[in-house]
Design a protein around this motif. Sequence first.
Motif, PDB file in Angstrom:
ATOM      1  N   MET A  24       0.775  -1.523  -0.109  1.00  0.00           N
ATOM      2  CA  MET A  24      -0.026   0.268  -0.085  1.00  0.00           C
ATOM      3  C   MET A  24       0.757   1.195  -0.117  1.00  0.00           C
ATOM      4  O   MET A  24       0.339   2.416  -0.480  1.00  0.00           O
ATOM      5  N   THR A  25       1.977   1.070   0.524  1.00  0.00           N
ATOM      6  CA  THR A  25       2.829   2.358   0.707  1.00  0.00           C
ATOM      7  C   THR A  25       3.992   2.501  -0.413  1.00  0.00           C
ATOM      8  O   THR A  25       4.955   3.073  -0.397  1.00  0.00           O
ATOM      9  N   ASN A  26       3.839   1.390  -1.542  1.00  0.00           N
ATOM     10  CA  ASN A  26       4.829   1.203  -2.554  1.00  0.00           C
ATOM     11  C   ASN A  26       4.869   2.576  -3.440  1.00  0.00           C
ATOM     12  O   ASN A  26       3.660   2.860  -4.059  1.00  0.00           O
ATOM     13  N   PRO A  27       5.598   3.754  -3.398  1.00  0.00           N
ATOM     14  CA  PRO A  27       5.465   5.002  -4.129  1.00  0.00           C
ATOM     15  C   PRO A  27       5.367   4.879  -5.638  1.00  0.00           C
ATOM     16  O   PRO A  27       6.178   3.934  -6.288  1.00  0.00           O
ATOM     17  N   GLY A  28       4.604   5.449  -6.128  1.00  0.00           N
ATOM     18  CA  GLY A  28       4.425   5.391  -7.609  1.00  0.00           C
ATOM     19  C   GLY A  28       5.245   6.401  -8.304  1.00  0.00           C
ATOM     20  O   GLY A  28       6.054   7.142  -7.659  1.00  0.00           O
ATOM     21  N   PRO A  29       4.788   6.271  -9.797  1.00  0.00           N
ATOM     22  CA  PRO A  29       6.004   7.443 -10.512  1.00  0.00           C
ATOM     23  C   PRO A  29       5.839   8.564 -10.325  1.00  0.00           C
ATOM     24  O   PRO A  29       6.948   9.321 -10.481  1.00  0.00           O
ATOM     25  N   GLN A  84      10.775  10.598 -18.426  1.00  0.00           N
ATOM     26  CA  GLN A  84      11.556  10.240 -19.928  1.00  0.00           C
ATOM     27  C   GLN A  84      12.731   9.417 -19.785  1.00  0.00           C
ATOM     28  O   GLN A  84      13.000   8.376 -20.509  1.00  0.00           O
ATOM     29  N   ASN A  85      13.612   9.562 -18.701  1.00  0.00           N
ATOM     30  CA  ASN A  85      14.649   8.878 -18.464  1.00  0.00           C
ATOM     31  C   ASN A  85      14.758   8.147 -17.491  1.00  0.00           C
ATOM     32  O   ASN A  85      15.893   7.604 -16.696  1.00  0.00           O
ATOM     33  N   THR A  86      13.583   7.734 -17.023  1.00  0.00           N
ATOM     34  CA  THR A  86      13.601   6.855 -15.705  1.00  0.00           C
ATOM     35  C   THR A  86      12.820   5.307 -16.144  1.00  0.00           C
ATOM     36  O   THR A  86      11.777   5.554 -16.878  1.00  0.00           O
ATOM     37  N   ARG A  87      13.239   4.187 -15.437  1.00  0.00           N
ATOM     38  CA  ARG A  87      12.843   3.012 -15.931  1.00  0.00           C
ATOM     39  C   ARG A  87      12.524   2.509 -14.437  1.00  0.00           C
ATOM     40  O   ARG A  87      13.343   2.911 -13.460  1.00  0.00           O
ATOM     41  N   ARG A  88      11.103   2.178 -14.214  1.00  0.00           N
ATOM     42  CA  ARG A  88      10.745   1.646 -12.730  1.00  0.00           C
ATOM     43  C   ARG A  88      10.462   0.275 -13.169  1.00  0.00           C
ATOM     44  O   ARG A  88       9.902  -0.376 -13.964  1.00  0.00           O
ATOM     45  N   GLU A  89      11.103  -0.628 -11.779  1.00  0.00           N
ATOM     46  CA  GLU A  89      10.879  -1.851 -11.458  1.00  0.00           C
ATOM     47  C   GLU A  89       9.777  -2.120 -10.350  1.00  0.00           C
ATOM     48  O   GLU A  89      10.456  -1.977  -9.382  1.00  0.00           O
ATOM     49  N   ASN A  90       8.680  -2.421 -10.594  1.00  0.00           N
ATOM     50  CA  ASN A  90       7.790  -2.594  -9.598  1.00  0.00           C
ATOM     51  C   ASN A  90       7.718  -3.946  -9.019  1.00  0.00           C
ATOM     52  O   ASN A  90       7.315  -4.917  -9.789  1.00  0.00           O
ATOM     53  N   TYR A  91       8.016  -4.247  -7.786  1.00  0.00           N
ATOM     54  CA  TYR A  91       8.076  -5.402  -7.190  1.00  0.00           C
ATOM     55  C   TYR A  91       6.778  -5.756  -6.216  1.00  0.00           C
ATOM     56  O   TYR A  91       7.093  -6.457  -5.410  1.00  0.00           O
ATOM     57  N   LEU A  92       6.066  -4.865  -6.432  1.00  0.00           N
ATOM     58  CA  LEU A  92       4.855  -4.892  -5.608  1.00  0.00           C
ATOM     59  C   LEU A  92       5.027  -4.224  -4.054  1.00  0.00           C
ATOM     60  O   LEU A  92       4.243  -3.383  -3.653  1.00  0.00           O
ATOM     61  N   LEU A  93       5.864  -4.823  -3.469  1.00  0.00           N
ATOM     62  CA  LEU A  93       6.226  -4.216  -2.227  1.00  0.00           C
ATOM     63  C   LEU A  93       7.190  -2.931  -2.200  1.00  0.00           C
ATOM     64  O   LEU A  93       6.883  -2.442  -1.062  1.00  0.00           O
ATOM     65  N   PHE A  94       7.664  -3.239  -3.041  1.00  0.00           N
ATOM     66  CA  PHE A  94       8.660  -1.761  -3.171  1.00  0.00           C
ATOM     67  C   PHE A  94       8.888  -1.690  -4.698  1.00  0.00           C
ATOM     68  O   PHE A  94       8.821  -2.671  -5.656  1.00  0.00           O
ATOM     69  N   SER A  95       9.610  -0.535  -4.872  1.00  0.00           N
ATOM     70  CA  SER A  95       9.935  -0.472  -6.700  1.00  0.00           C
ATOM     71  C   SER A  95      11.673   0.102  -6.462  1.00  0.00           C
ATOM     72  O   SER A  95      11.921   0.790  -5.510  1.00  0.00           O
ATOM     73  N   ILE A  96      12.139  -0.182  -7.576  1.00  0.00           N
ATOM     74  CA  ILE A  96      13.388   0.360  -7.864  1.00  0.00           C
ATOM     75  C   ILE A  96      13.454   1.074  -9.188  1.00  0.00           C
ATOM     76  O   ILE A  96      12.710   0.769 -10.416  1.00  0.00           O
ATOM     77  N   TYR A  97      13.815   2.407  -9.135  1.00  0.00           N
ATOM     78  CA  TYR A  97      13.619   3.364 -10.152  1.00  0.00           C
ATOM     79  C   TYR A  97      15.233   3.707 -10.743  1.00  0.00           C
ATOM     80  O   TYR A  97      16.122   3.920  -9.940  1.00  0.00           O
ATOM     81  N   ARG A  98      15.557   3.680 -12.208  1.00  0.00           N
ATOM     82  CA  ARG A  98      16.745   3.771 -12.722  1.00  0.00           C
ATOM     83  C   ARG A  98      16.598   5.164 -13.348  1.00  0.00           C
ATOM     84  O   ARG A  98      15.652   5.086 -14.558  1.00  0.00           O
ATOM     85  N   THR A  99      17.441   6.036 -13.317  1.00  0.00           N
ATOM     86  CA  THR A  99      17.146   7.355 -13.976  1.00  0.00           C
ATOM     87  C   THR A  99      18.555   7.606 -14.509  1.00  0.00           C
ATOM     88  O   THR A  99      19.585   7.519 -13.707  1.00  0.00           O
ATOM     89  N   LEU A 115      15.497   3.480  -4.495  1.00  0.00           N
ATOM     90  CA  LEU A 115      14.658   2.178  -3.785  1.00  0.00           C
ATOM     91  C   LEU A 115      13.405   3.027  -3.331  1.00  0.00           C
ATOM     92  O   LEU A 115      13.651   4.194  -2.656  1.00  0.00           O
ATOM     93  N   GLY A 116      12.220   2.761  -3.643  1.00  0.00           N
ATOM     94  CA  GLY A 116      11.032   3.310  -3.185  1.00  0.00           C
ATOM     95  C   GLY A 116      10.364   2.085  -2.348  1.00  0.00           C
ATOM     96  O   GLY A 116      10.092   1.254  -2.768  1.00  0.00           O
ATOM     97  N   VAL A 117      10.265   2.538  -1.029  1.00  0.00           N
ATOM     98  CA  VAL A 117       9.472   1.709  -0.060  1.00  0.00           C
ATOM     99  C   VAL A 117       8.908   2.489   0.911  1.00  0.00           C
ATOM    100  O   VAL A 117       9.722   3.618   1.396  1.00  0.00           O
ATOM    101  N   PHE A 118       7.569   1.928   1.495  1.00  0.00           N
ATOM    102  CA  PHE A 118       7.029   2.769   2.676  1.00  0.00           C
ATOM    103  C   PHE A 118       6.911   4.246   2.366  1.00  0.00           C
ATOM    104  O   PHE A 118       7.094   5.041   3.187  1.00  0.00           O
ATOM    105  N   GLY A 119       6.632   4.676   1.157  1.00  0.00           N
ATOM    106  CA  GLY A 119       6.368   5.875   0.794  1.00  0.00           C
ATOM    107  C   GLY A 119       7.698   6.929   0.835  1.00  0.00           C
ATOM    108  O   GLY A 119       7.321   8.177   0.617  1.00  0.00           O
ATOM    109  N   GLN A 120       8.789   6.262   0.836  1.00  0.00           N
ATOM    110  CA  GLN A 120      10.091   7.126   0.811  1.00  0.00           C
ATOM    111  C   GLN A 120      10.870   6.500  -0.298  1.00  0.00           C
ATOM    112  O   GLN A 120      10.816   5.625  -0.891  1.00  0.00           O
ATOM    113  N   PHE A 121      12.093   7.460  -0.584  1.00  0.00           N
ATOM    114  CA  PHE A 121      12.859   7.057  -1.488  1.00  0.00           C
ATOM    115  C   PHE A 121      14.226   7.244  -0.823  1.00  0.00           C
ATOM    116  O   PHE A 121      14.629   8.175  -0.094  1.00  0.00           O
TER     117      PHE A 121
END
Length: 136
Positions: A24-29, A84-99, A115-121
Amino acid sequence: MKLWQTTVSIAGGAIALLGVGLAMTNPGPTAYEDFAVHQLTRYLQTNICQELPPQLRQFSEQCRSLGSTLLDTARPQLQNLIAQNTRRENYLLFSIYRTGFSSPPLPRGYEFETLGVFGQFYIYQMVAEGSGDRNP
């Protein structure tokens, strides 16, 4: 035997609750773009004006003031550049952003992993183009 079953049930429930909380707290793009624009703006304000040639250092305060105004004005373009320069890997519980940036506004190319997790980066890796250096 009952104590073991109760302990396992409680532990399973806690793990399930933690998983739901993470999902629920996995932050979006959009949240990432806001975070990245803030970080990029802060970097540019701090470093670009510091890297002025020695003969222009007396203008560093004006550079920061003008730079702040310009960066505020350019915020939508910066957000678009990041999107435009970011790729998101969404693992449901957390996300990894590569810019990755290979041109302006930064003086040289960089790639950031966040790393995006618990609403933080959390930026955990930064690679400067051509340096091979990986900095957390």
